[in-house]
Design an enzyme around this catalytic site. Structure first.
Site, short mmCIF file in Angstrom:
data_model
loop_
_atom_site.label_atom_id
_atom_site.label_comp_id
_atom_site.label_asym_id
_atom_site.label_seq_id
_atom_site.Cartn_x
_atom_site.Cartn_y
_atom_site.Cartn_z
N LYS A 212 0.84 -1.20 0.00
CA LYS A 212 0.00 0.00 0.00
C LYS A 212 0.88 1.25 0.00
O LYS A 212 0.69 2.16 -0.79
CB LYS A 212 -0.91 -0.04 1.24
CG LYS A 212 -1.83 1.13 1.37
CD LYS A 212 -2.80 0.92 2.53
CE LYS A 212 -3.57 2.18 2.83
NZ LYS A 212 -4.47 2.03 3.97
N GLU A 218 10.57 -4.80 4.40
CA GLU A 218 10.63 -6.22 4.01
C GLU A 218 10.27 -6.39 2.53
O GLU A 218 10.96 -7.09 1.77
CB GLU A 218 9.64 -7.05 4.85
CG GLU A 218 9.97 -7.17 6.31
CD GLU A 218 9.33 -6.07 7.15
OE1 GLU A 218 9.13 -4.94 6.63
OE2 GLU A 218 9.04 -6.34 8.32
N GLY A 273 -4.97 -2.03 5.18
CA GLY A 273 -4.16 -3.15 4.72
C GLY A 273 -4.81 -4.50 4.98
O GLY A 273 -4.94 -5.34 4.09
N ARG A 274 -5.27 -4.72 6.22
CA ARG A 274 -5.83 -6.04 6.58
C ARG A 274 -7.24 -6.24 6.04
O ARG A 274 -7.84 -7.29 6.26
CB ARG A 274 -5.75 -6.25 8.10
CG ARG A 274 -6.43 -5.16 8.91
CD ARG A 274 -6.06 -5.25 10.39
NE ARG A 274 -6.50 -4.10 11.15
CZ ARG A 274 -5.86 -2.95 11.23
NH1 ARG A 274 -4.74 -2.76 10.57
NH2 ARG A 274 -6.33 -1.95 11.97
N GLU A 359 -4.87 -6.90 15.12
CA GLU A 359 -4.36 -5.60 14.71
C GLU A 359 -5.48 -4.56 14.80
O GLU A 359 -5.21 -3.38 14.99
CB GLU A 359 -3.84 -5.69 13.26
CG GLU A 359 -2.57 -4.88 13.03
CD GLU A 359 -1.91 -5.23 11.72
OE1 GLU A 359 -0.90 -5.94 11.75
OE2 GLU A 359 -2.39 -4.80 10.67
N HIS A 390 -5.41 -33.54 18.02
CA HIS A 390 -4.29 -34.37 18.47
C HIS A 390 -3.15 -33.50 18.99
O HIS A 390 -2.02 -33.97 19.11
CB HIS A 390 -3.79 -35.25 17.31
CG HIS A 390 -4.85 -36.22 16.87
ND1 HIS A 390 -4.93 -37.51 17.35
CD2 HIS A 390 -5.91 -36.05 16.05
CE1 HIS A 390 -5.98 -38.10 16.81
NE2 HIS A 390 -6.60 -37.24 16.02
N LYS A 518 8.19 -0.81 12.32
CA LYS A 518 8.85 -0.32 11.10
C LYS A 518 9.95 0.69 11.49
O LYS A 518 11.04 0.68 10.94
CB LYS A 518 7.84 0.31 10.14
CG LYS A 518 6.86 -0.72 9.53
CD LYS A 518 5.90 -0.12 8.50
CE LYS A 518 4.92 -1.16 7.95
NZ LYS A 518 4.00 -0.71 6.93
#
Ligand code: G6Q
Length: 556
Positions: A212, A218, A273-274, A359, A390, A518
């Site tokens: 965005k 990264e 973003g999410r 978030e 399990h 960041k």
């Protein structure tokens, strides 16, 4: 120094106090008794919408509980807030932005205005651009620099620019288009990129750089490395145009990176973003399953939006799910919340919801900046059943914490192999039943007696064989995991998060904690690279930095 004020408006309200008192009445009751005393409990506490049936009867609630919770939602002004979000008001106040992921999937095309301008024409234009691009890729019309057809697409992005498309591509595995593979690289750990590109050919690989802001360390680091990987083989800067496209709101940074802005898909600052998988960030989804499926995904989400916007609170699925979450987090003291999909295709849903929820509602101050005196977003976790059975279910059955859980399971499987789907369903339903009923001392004892065990052995073993039960669960039965249903399911959870944010009086749409990460990494990086001396840090961080540097210098 500015002192933060504390907010007592919510916890001091009559609705809140009534719920606190009500929990004292509910706490000693066992769900077994609630079921025994009311054979209509399932009819009264289940509902269906958009092909999803929600059974919320296995909760520690009565009809009075729900009435009190709906009262709390009304007191928080929920219906009004729903309208404000859909109509494009800047409800993300700390960033001064509207919150309009719903406009991205507004299949009715009803005008939605931001600052007086209808956003729908732009939304539709980008969808068309995506459609053209996907068509060119699938038909082989889009060629790599050396004239070969693209066989592999790598999405480089992180957080909201990764988790949504990654989860959806996995969830729609049944609809995958052959001859084109979609991969995802997010971690700045070079291993992610190296291991992904090992199997790929630069001549037939295309990268989608999804960011965005187009400033994320990264993503840009991986994108530059991918560029070098491509150029090492293709040896010409002009090759970039055929092997890189971008998805971003930042055209300037995209151009600076060297991607032709004609190969850029835009979205807007009113898409968080999410919440962005519905925008051009969903491009890898469209590549993986085709534009038609992408449109169906949007339509499914839109159907849930219509339901959320129009249904009465008492018949509103996201509202019901959200209020049950508030009940457990704030009144019953549950610190976590598990999402347990009984569908292998949905195995990444818990990871995705972890970001979406934590978030959004992992906040400690209200919209007005006052410190809250109540619990906000819980820890969200989970994994696909039956694997979880399990592994961690033991703690749910016999540990010391209450873990409210959502079980999600399709009625029809895409892979009807022998009786495997019936076995999957049986496990799912048996777990919710066991979590509700538990196993009493009498039941455990009679089982042990029936096995022929001596009484002294029974006495020793009995405490270990008792299951308290009374652990709340919701069951969501989805008719079939089609793109449309998946869209509805994701939108259901998005709105659940929104409702809880309204009750807790939070801004669910900023993420200053992510921004902090960041900033911090950028302070330490030059010190690690020896460009700056080690600055002012606590002795732990300074010690770790020195140790690392001495080992890297070959002194250890
Ligand atoms: C999501 C967050 C965060 C964001 C990533 C990537 O809501 O803001 O997860 O998506 O930090 O940001 P960019 O898309 O700007 O690279």
């Amino acid at each position: 120094m500015i002192t933060l004020t504390h907010n007592k408006t919510l916890t001091g309200s009559s609705e809140w106090e009534a719920l606190e008192g009500h929990w004292q009445q509910i706490q000693p009751q066992h769900m077994r008794e609630l079921f025994d005393s009311n054979p209509d409990r399932f009819e009264q506490m289940s509902m269906a919408s958009c092909g999803i049936m929600l059974d919320y009867s296995k909760n520690r609630i009565t009809s009075e509980t729900m009435d009190l919770l709906f009262g709390l939602a009304r007191a928080a002004g929920l219906p009004d807030w729903i309208g404000r979000m859909f109509s494009g008001e800047p409800i993300n106040t700390t960033e001064g932005r509207a919150v309009l992921h719903t406009a991205l999937r507004n299949r009715s095309n009803r005008p939605v205005s931001v600052a007086g301008e209808d956003v729908m024409p732009e939304v539709n234009q980008v969808l068309e651009q995506m459609g053209d691009f996907v068509q060119q890729l699938h038909s082989g019309e889009w060629k790599g620099y050396t004239g070969k057809r693209i066989t592999d697409v790598v999405n480089i992005g992180i957080g909201g620019s990764n988790l949504g498309p990654l989860m959806v591509c996995e969830a729609l595995g049944h609809y995958r288009i052959p001859d084109i593979q979609v991969h995802f690289v997010s971690n700045v750990d070079a291993t992610h990129l190296v291991e992904t590109t090992k199997q790929l050919d630069p001549e037939t690989t295309l990268f989608i750089v999804a960011s965005k802001t187009f400033t994320t360390q990264e993503t840009l680091t991986n994108a530059h490395a991918a560029r070098r990987w491509c150029l090492n083989s293709l040896q010409d800067d002009n090759a970039i145009a055929s092997h890189f496209v971008a998805v971003s709101t930042n055209a300037k940074a995209v151009a600076e990176f060297g991607i032709d802005t004609n190969n850029m898909f835009v979205f807007w600052d009113w898409v968080g973003g999410r919440y962005s998988l519905w925008s051009a960030i969903g491009l890898p989804i469209a590549v993986a399953v085709g534009m038609e499926c992408f449109h169906e995904l949007l339509a499914g989400a839109h159907a849930m939006d219509v339901h959320f916007r129009n249904a009465e609170l008492e018949q509103n699925m996201p509202v019901i799910l959200a209020l049950l979450g508030v009940w457990y987090a704030n009144f019953a003291g549950a610190a976590t919340y598990a999402v347990l999909p009984y569908d292998q295709y949905l195995r990444l849903l818990p990871d995705y919801l972890q970001q979406a929820d934590m978030e959004s509602n992992g906040k400690r101050v209200t919209r007005d900046g006052a410190v809250v005196d109540y619990t906000t977003g819980p820890v969200v976790w989970g994994a696909a059943g039956t694997d979880g059975q399990h592994a961690f279910y033991q703690l749910i059955h016999q540990g010391t914490q209450m873990i409210p859980a959502d079980f999600i399971v399709p009625v029809h499987s895409h892979n009807e192999l022998g009786d495997q789907h019936a076995k999957l369903l049986a496990n799912c339903l048996a777990q919710t039943e066991a979590m509700m009923r538990g196993k009493s001392s009498e039941e455990a004892e009679s089982e042990l007696k029936a096995s022929g065990m001596e009484s002294d052995q029974i006495a020793a073993l009995l405490p270990h064989k008792i299951f308290p039960g009374n652990n709340p669960t919701n069951t969501l039965l989805v008719d079939k995991l089609t793109p449309g249903r998946l869209g509805s399911l994701i939108a259901l959870y998005e709105h659940r998060i929104f409702v809880q944010g309204i009750i807790w009086n939070l801004n669910s749409f900023d993420q200053w904690g992510v921004e902090l990460g960041k900033q911090l990494a950028n302070v330490i990086l030059p010190e690690l690279q020896g460009e700056l001396p080690i600055g002012k840090h606590d002795c732990s961080t300074a010690g770790l930095l020195k140790y690392y540097l001495s080992l890297r210098a070959g002194k250890g």
